[in-house]
Enzyme design. Sequence first.
Site, PDB file in Angstrom:
ATOM      1  N   LYS A  22      68.857  94.181  35.864  1.00 13.08           N
ATOM      2  CA  LYS A  22      68.406  95.569  35.794  1.00 13.08           C
ATOM      3  C   LYS A  22      69.516  96.577  36.120  1.00 13.08           C
ATOM      4  O   LYS A  22      69.545  97.680  35.585  1.00 13.08           O
ATOM      5  CB  LYS A  22      67.232  95.798  36.753  1.00 13.08           C
ATOM      6  CG  LYS A  22      65.991  94.956  36.450  1.00 13.08           C
ATOM      7  CD  LYS A  22      65.095  95.649  35.492  1.00 13.08           C
ATOM      8  CE  LYS A  22      63.814  94.953  35.065  1.00 13.08           C
ATOM      9  NZ  LYS A  22      63.383  93.699  35.597  1.00 13.08           N
ATOM     10  N   GLU A  41      59.484 104.048  36.420  1.00 12.30           N
ATOM     11  CA  GLU A  41      58.322 103.202  36.654  1.00 12.30           C
ATOM     12  C   GLU A  41      58.819 101.864  37.184  1.00 12.30           C
ATOM     13  O   GLU A  41      59.960 101.473  36.934  1.00 12.30           O
ATOM     14  CB  GLU A  41      57.565 102.970  35.333  1.00 12.30           C
ATOM     15  CG  GLU A  41      58.150 101.871  34.435  1.00 12.30           C
ATOM     16  CD  GLU A  41      59.565 102.142  33.929  1.00 12.30           C
ATOM     17  OE1 GLU A  41      59.951 103.321  33.871  1.00 12.30           O
ATOM     18  OE2 GLU A  41      60.297 101.174  33.619  1.00 12.30           O
ATOM     19  N   SER A  69      67.978  85.565  34.494  1.00 13.35           N
ATOM     20  CA  SER A  69      67.945  87.019  34.605  1.00 13.35           C
ATOM     21  C   SER A  69      67.917  87.546  36.040  1.00 13.35           C
ATOM     22  O   SER A  69      68.352  88.658  36.295  1.00 13.35           O
ATOM     23  CB  SER A  69      66.746  87.576  33.828  1.00 13.35           C
ATOM     24  OG  SER A  69      65.542  86.963  34.253  1.00 13.35           O
TER      25      SER A  69
HETATM   26  C1  LIG Z   1      62.264  92.881  35.041  1.00 18.24           C
HETATM   27  C2  LIG Z   1      62.688  91.478  34.908  1.00 18.24           C
HETATM   28  C3  LIG Z   1      62.488  90.734  33.723  1.00 18.24           C
HETATM   29  C4  LIG Z   1      61.705  91.262  32.553  1.00 18.24           C
HETATM   30  O1  LIG Z   1      62.195  92.389  31.928  1.00 18.24           O
HETATM   31  P1  LIG Z   1      62.980  92.368  30.571  1.00 18.24           P
HETATM   32  O2  LIG Z   1      63.109  93.793  30.216  1.00 18.24           O
HETATM   33  O3  LIG Z   1      62.184  91.601  29.566  1.00 18.24           O
HETATM   34  O4  LIG Z   1      64.281  91.722  30.814  1.00 18.24           O
HETATM   35  C5  LIG Z   1      62.992  89.458  33.649  1.00 18.24           C
HETATM   36  N1  LIG Z   1      63.648  88.893  34.697  1.00 18.24           N
HETATM   37  C6  LIG Z   1      63.844  89.557  35.851  1.00 18.24           C
HETATM   38  C7  LIG Z   1      64.564  88.877  36.953  1.00 18.24           C
HETATM   39  C8  LIG Z   1      63.378  90.867  35.997  1.00 18.24           C
HETATM   40  O5  LIG Z   1      63.579  91.508  37.147  1.00 18.24           O
END
Ligand SMILES: *Cc1c(COP(=O)(O)O)cnc(C)c1O
Length: 389
Positions: free
Chosen positions: A86, A108, A374
Amino acid sequence: MKPTNGFYGRFGGVFVPEILEKNLNTLSKAFNSYAFSDEFKKEYIDLLQNYAGRPSPLYLSQKMSEKYGTKVYLKREDLNHTGAHKINNTLGQILLARHMGLKRVIAETGAGSHGTAVATVCALLDMECVVYMGAVDMERQKPNVDRMRLLGAEVKAAKSGTQTLADAVNEALGEWCARPDDTFYLLGSAVGPAPYPEMVTHFQSIISEEIARQLQEKEGRSYPDMVIACLGGGSNASGAFYEFIANDKVRLVGAEAGGKGVESGQTAASLNLGRETVLHGSRSLVIVDENGEVKEPYSISAGLDYPGIGPLIAHLYETGRLEAVAVTDDEAIEAARDLCKNEGIIPALESSHGLAAIKKVDLPKNGIVVINLSGRGDKDMDLILNYNN
Ligand SMILES: *Cc1c(COP(=O)(O)O)cnc(C)c1O
């Protein structure tokens, strides 16, 4: 892949109250000029490297490689400052906000990961920060509420609807309508009206740029055979895929939240189940009921618990470029536990959907697969430890 007039094929566009159209135009212009200038790039890259900790490592998992008969690399977005991908997007947008002369930022958040990243960059650049969060989510994710407050943000409870992410987006959009002149809306995923999907994808594409460079160094070729990423709104996936979209040799796999099963009624599998619908300012695939009303999604993972999907991802899916795999809660938890035990890495439950997807696709033999990890799983430890299936 660039959108045409804000559309990726049939998906995207701008479906907002008239009062916001001017804001979106101004934002588009600022993005298209400033975000590609040398001045911006210099500062952005410097922050990514020295503040967020990029490049994130591309880690070869020996154990997974042996198990699956193909090299498995993990792109370690979990090691970024604030613990997920993020921060790539929030740093980009906050520089844009400052350039536009705006000092007040709204956002948000669902689980609080995006809200934390926004509060972080607002502290860094001395901006006023208001984060909308569903009242139910505030209960479920208390540590992140505390984190945002500690960083100086005001967290406002969204009390409409199911009091979760979709309601927080509605309230943030409403607030933007109320104060369009002094407020920057810092959206957290590749969703919403144009230019957000394109802009968020652009800021996240650093992920695939690095993957290409790192593979060139490690493997002597700049692309993998397959990239797997989890799908919430689609920002980490768009970023991990972006460099490879035009290369047909690279298979793109999206892991969406199957919840308790795609047919169970408790799911967030918007590609498998979605209908073309306008949600939060753009047209995409959205889970709706017989009457076309948006259905409440479900996933064990708060970051994937969204009824829609970004327009780029919907387009890639519809044109057959992207394979969608629905991963259930059970499967995600199992994959999370495996990674903890085998690699000493605690993954976010969102990312664990990507890890689990590797079991559900035809893998290239002796090839190269990259899974986008992620985010980190500290926030999910309780669930991973105590989940009973
Ligand atoms: C917010 C989040 C996601 C999902 O959001 P995307 O916009 O689809 O990437 C995935 N993994 C983590 C660790 C997140 O914090």
